[in-house]
Design a protein around this motif. Structure first.
Motif, PDB file in Angstrom:
ATOM      1  N   GLU A  37       0.824  -1.207   0.000  1.00 16.32           N
ATOM      2  CA  GLU A  37       0.000   0.000   0.000  1.00 16.32           C
ATOM      3  C   GLU A  37       0.863   1.265   0.000  1.00 16.32           C
ATOM      4  N   ASN A  40       2.329   1.472  -3.618  1.00 16.82           N
ATOM      5  CA  ASN A  40       1.488   1.525  -4.824  1.00 16.82           C
ATOM      6  C   ASN A  40       0.177   2.291  -4.685  1.00 16.82           C
ATOM      7  N   CYS A  41      -0.258   2.611  -3.492  1.00 19.65           N
ATOM      8  CA  CYS A  41      -1.629   3.072  -3.312  1.00 19.65           C
ATOM      9  C   CYS A  41      -1.764   4.524  -2.873  1.00 19.65           C
ATOM     10  N   LEU A  46      -0.500   5.538  -7.227  1.00 20.71           N
ATOM     11  CA  LEU A  46      -1.919   5.185  -7.305  1.00 20.71           C
ATOM     12  C   LEU A  46      -2.487   5.569  -8.664  1.00 20.71           C
ATOM     13  N   PHE A  49      -1.412   2.998 -11.033  1.00 22.79           N
ATOM     14  CA  PHE A  49      -2.186   1.770 -10.847  1.00 22.79           C
ATOM     15  C   PHE A  49      -3.535   1.878 -11.547  1.00 22.79           C
ATOM     16  N   ARG A  50      -4.215   3.007 -11.351  1.00 27.34           N
ATOM     17  CA  ARG A  50      -5.545   3.186 -11.941  1.00 27.34           C
ATOM     18  C   ARG A  50      -5.477   3.259 -13.456  1.00 27.34           C
ATOM     19  N   GLN A  53      -5.065  -0.338 -14.669  1.00 29.46           N
ATOM     20  CA  GLN A  53      -6.051  -1.314 -14.205  1.00 29.46           C
ATOM     21  C   GLN A  53      -7.109  -1.539 -15.289  1.00 29.46           C
ATOM     22  N   THR A  63      -9.924  -2.398  -5.838  1.00 32.49           N
ATOM     23  CA  THR A  63      -9.087  -1.244  -5.514  1.00 32.49           C
ATOM     24  C   THR A  63      -7.617  -1.653  -5.418  1.00 32.49           C
ATOM     25  N   CYS A  64      -6.775  -0.649  -5.266  1.00 24.69           N
ATOM     26  CA  CYS A  64      -5.348  -0.908  -5.088  1.00 24.69           C
ATOM     27  C   CYS A  64      -5.112  -1.756  -3.839  1.00 24.69           C
ATOM     28  N   ARG A  65      -5.796  -1.440  -2.770  1.00 23.79           N
ATOM     29  CA  ARG A  65      -5.652  -2.216  -1.535  1.00 23.79           C
ATOM     30  C   ARG A  65      -6.088  -3.665  -1.753  1.00 23.79           C
ATOM     31  N   ASP A  67      -5.919  -5.346  -4.513  1.00 27.21           N
ATOM     32  CA  ASP A  67      -4.856  -6.002  -5.267  1.00 27.21           C
ATOM     33  C   ASP A  67      -3.668  -6.353  -4.372  1.00 27.21           C
ATOM     34  N   CYS A  68      -3.345  -5.450  -3.454  1.00 27.70           N
ATOM     35  CA  CYS A  68      -2.258  -5.730  -2.508  1.00 27.70           C
ATOM     36  C   CYS A  68      -2.581  -6.948  -1.654  1.00 27.70           C
TER      37      CYS A  68
END
Length: 320
Positions: A37, A40-41, A46, A49-50, A53, A63-65, A67-68
């Motif tokens: 997190e 990457n979040c 972030l 990541f978006r 995605q 969400t990023c979380r 995925d983590c």
């Protein structure tokens, strides 16, 4: 890595004494999620990541979380397997290999197929049974309740959130209660409509209290399970008693009896709690798959029984 392996061994030894899921209590997993997190979040990471995605993942709320947590789950599983320990659960679930946006692909597909089978049998029922049949409206209502339950089961196994979990549980409770009401109408309500109406009001009151308590007071998994088991036993005993009483008199009753016995036998699959084969197929998915023909058989029984009742009511009308 040696330090993390040592902590893993200590946790594995104490897991039998611990409450909750073993995997998400593991420090290796928690450290991994925290570092992921932080890396990457937030900020530009972030946004990156978006931007990469897939659209179907963002539309389904991943969400990023999330995925983590997913990636760190497999890091932890690999570590457990390397150390020769059993596969742990995470947040109350076995680790599943995600397919596209499907969190539990096999269970999601099985729930969808159950819903599709219910929809097909509903269409067949409405085509073959006239609306003048005494059980028509009750059976159609039960079919719609079942369809709604399978829809939310599909959504829940696709994407597990607080909302989808609660809707899955609430709809399952609604199906069981409606099956009890269906049995009441068939065994008592046709002769005494007032009894069926009173019983329906009681069941609605029970459902409202059940949902209100779980939603506004405390979402108690143990209570929810006990409540569903209790009403499920009432449902099974009532249907089975009626089947045994009418087995020789009504040729189609065997279908109902087979359904009741199969559902009780297949429910034992839920006790076989094992890690999923190929990280996809677990006991719950197998149970969902096995119930598809059972639902088809039950709707076939409802169709035969409704036509039988219609024939009896028409004969009585001619005599009058």
């Amino acid at each position: 890595m040696a330090g993390r392996a040592a902590r893993l061994v200590l946790l594995a030894g104490a897991a039998a004494l611990a409450s909750g899921s073993q995997g998400d209590r593991e420090p290796v997993y928690r450290d991994c999620v925290l570092q992921c997190e932080e890396r990457n979040c937030s900020g530009s990471a972030l946004r990156h990541f978006r931007s990469r995605q897939p659209i179907y993942m963002s539309l389904t709320g991943w969400t990023c979380r999330d995925d983590c947590k997913y990636e760190c789950m497999w890091v932890t599983v690999d570590l457990y397997l390397q150390e020769g320990h059993r596969v742990p659960q995470f947040h109350g679930k076995w680790p599943f290999s995600r397919f596209l946006f499907f969190q539990e692909p096999a269970s999601a597909m099985a729930s969808f197929l159950n819903g599709l089978a219910s929809l097909m049998m509903l269409c067949r029922y409405r085509t073959s049974v006239p609306a003048s049949s005494p059980m028509y409206h009750t059976c159609v209502a039960f079919a719609w309740v079942s369809l709604n339950a399978w829809f939310w089961s599909t959504v829940f196994h696709t994407r597990d959130t607080d909302l989808t979990e609660k809707m899955d549980y609430f709809c399952a409770s609604t199906v069981i209660l409606h099956s009890v009401y269906l049995c009441c109408v068939r065994t008592v309500g046709l002769q005494y409509p007032a009894v069926a109406s009173t019983f329906r009001a009681l069941l609605l009151l029970l459902l409202t209290a059940h949902v209100t308590y779980l939603s506004l007071v405390h979402f108690d998994y143990g209570y929810n399970l006990a409540a569903n088991v209790a009403i499920g036993l009432v449902n099974v005993v009532w249907w089975l008693a009626w089947c045994l009483q009418n087995l020789r008199r009504l040729p189609h009753v065997w279908k109902c009896m087979v359904v009741v016995l199969l559902l009780q036998g297949l429910s034992l699959l839920e006790l076989l709690d094992f890690p999923p084969f190929f990280w996809v197929l677990d006991a719950h998915a197998i149970w969902h798959i096995s119930t598809i023909p059972v639902h088809i058989l039950f709707f076939s029984f409802l169709e035969d029984d409704s036509l039988y009742l219609l024939k009896g009511s028409e004969a009585k009308f001619k005599l009058d």
